[in-house]
Design an enzyme around this catalytic site. Structure first.
Site, mmCIF file in Angstrom:
data_model
loop_
_atom_site.group_PDB
_atom_site.id
_atom_site.type_symbol
_atom_site.label_atom_id
_atom_site.label_comp_id
_atom_site.label_asym_id
_atom_site.label_seq_id
_atom_site.Cartn_x
_atom_site.Cartn_y
_atom_site.Cartn_z
ATOM 1 C CE LYS A 1 41.355 31.461 27.833
ATOM 2 N NZ LYS A 1 40.229 31.923 27.016
ATOM 3 C CE LYS B 267 44.316 39.901 34.848
ATOM 4 N NZ LYS B 267 44.704 39.749 33.469
ATOM 5 C CE LYS C 94 31.057 34.732 37.068
ATOM 6 N NZ LYS C 94 30.831 33.520 36.295
#
Ligand code: TRP
Length: 324
Positions: free
Chosen positions: A112, A190, A193
């Site tokens: 991240k 995958k 959202k």
């Protein structure tokens, strides 16, 4: 009865991947465990601290999805993390037992940080806050996907070290690995959202149809009669879940008899039929916001009872009760 805790970030519409990967599993566990399900709004801040405008709506919609997806508020406590302040207190205390390199080595952190350029103090502590979520309820089991496994190990390690330092306080929680096929989205990545490749639970049947029409399919099957490779097709993956006896898709796809257009039509019908009861329930719940809010209030009340008892023990064992 053993205790389970799990959490989910209120980042917006739940999609089929969230439902198949988490929600459905939680609903199956609620009869056999004492369950706490936490909508982790503080965790959502670790990535987007400045985007709080949608938080309230996202939290509400998540509670709606939980209930529509089959969670029974009489069997499990559904609550908002920030409504139980002890999460913050335990996070602070556990942070003392956590070295910085333990956190910077975690793959979730590295990924991240690279993807989103995150490097805040709060983001670094994400897994410590997660450990606090778990230990605060003395949870025995934590149902999560493989990507979260190391976070649960960290929680378990912190429990062990806390117990060794201050005396037995916490259970050492273990992972209850949720086994499910990774659901792929319209672009064959995958379903998520943030990639906007998802089918949301709250999508209408027409929206679902439209999205499926645009779904990625086997690129070597250009025309109807070309032989297909279902094992490499995200549409087939969905058939496996939503089409009973999906084997009758495989042979005609491989032989070329079944074209992608027809295949998707069949999936649309079956998927919409399966999700219909959840969507129906969803619609009714959205019309009863007071009920949904009552569920969250009652969930927080139950959570506080458990959390405050555990925190009392923590303070006592740490010799931080100064007067009675
Ligand atoms: N980190 C989890 C995720 O991204 C969410 C989460 C927060 C969680 N606290 C938790 C999961 C406690 C299990 C237990 O999916």
């Amino acid at each position: 009865m053993d205790t389970i805790l799990s959490g989910m970030q209120p980042t917006g519409q739940l999609h089929l991947g969230n439902y198949e990967g988490a929600l459905k599993n939680w609903a199956n566990l609620q009869d056999s465990y004492n369950m706490f399900l936490c909508i982790v709004d503080w965790h959502a801040l670790t990535a987007e601290y400045d985007k709080t405008a949608d938080l309230k709506e996202n939290v509400f919609q998540m509670a709606v999805d939980f209930l529509a997806g089959g969670l029974d508020p009489d069997k499990c406590a559904i609550f908002i993390q920030s409504e139980v302040k002890e999460h913050a207190e335990l996070h602070l205390l556990l942070s003392m037992l956590t070295t910085v390199p333990t956190l910077t080595r975690l793959p979730t952190y590295i990924e991240k940080k690279e993807q989103k350029g995150l490097d805040s103090y709060g983001f670094l502590g994400y897994p410590v806050l997660q450990a606090a979520d778990i230990l605060l309820y003395n949870a025995h089991k934590v149902p999560v996907g493989k990507d979260q496994e190391k976070h649960i190990w960290l929680a378990s390690d912190l429990a062990k070290r806390f117990n060794n330092t201050y005396g037995k306080t916490f259970n050492e929680p273990s992972v209850l690995l949720t086994k499910f096929p990774t659901i792929l989205g319209s672009d064959n990545r995958k379903m998520s959202k943030s990639l906007n490749n998802h089918i949301a639970i709250e999508d209408t049947e027409e929206e679902t149809e439209k999205k499926l029409k645009r779904f990625f399919t086997d690129p070597t099957k250009v025309r109807k009669n070309d032989p297909g490779h279902p094992e490499e097709c995200p549409v087939y993956l969905l058939h496996q879940i939503y089409t009973g006896g999906h084997e009758d898709i495989v042979a005609p796809c491989k032989s070329g008899e079944l074209g992608c257009v027809d295949c998707k039509k069949r999936l649309t019908k079956n998927l919409n039929e399966t999700v219909a009861p959840i969507r129906e329930k969803r619609k009714k719940l959205v019309e009863k916001p007071d009920y949904v809010i009552d569920v969250l209030k009652e969930g927080a009340r139950k959570a506080r009872v458990r959390a405050s008892a555990v925190m009392e023990k923590v303070r006592e064992n740490m010799k931080m009760v100064y007067y009675k």
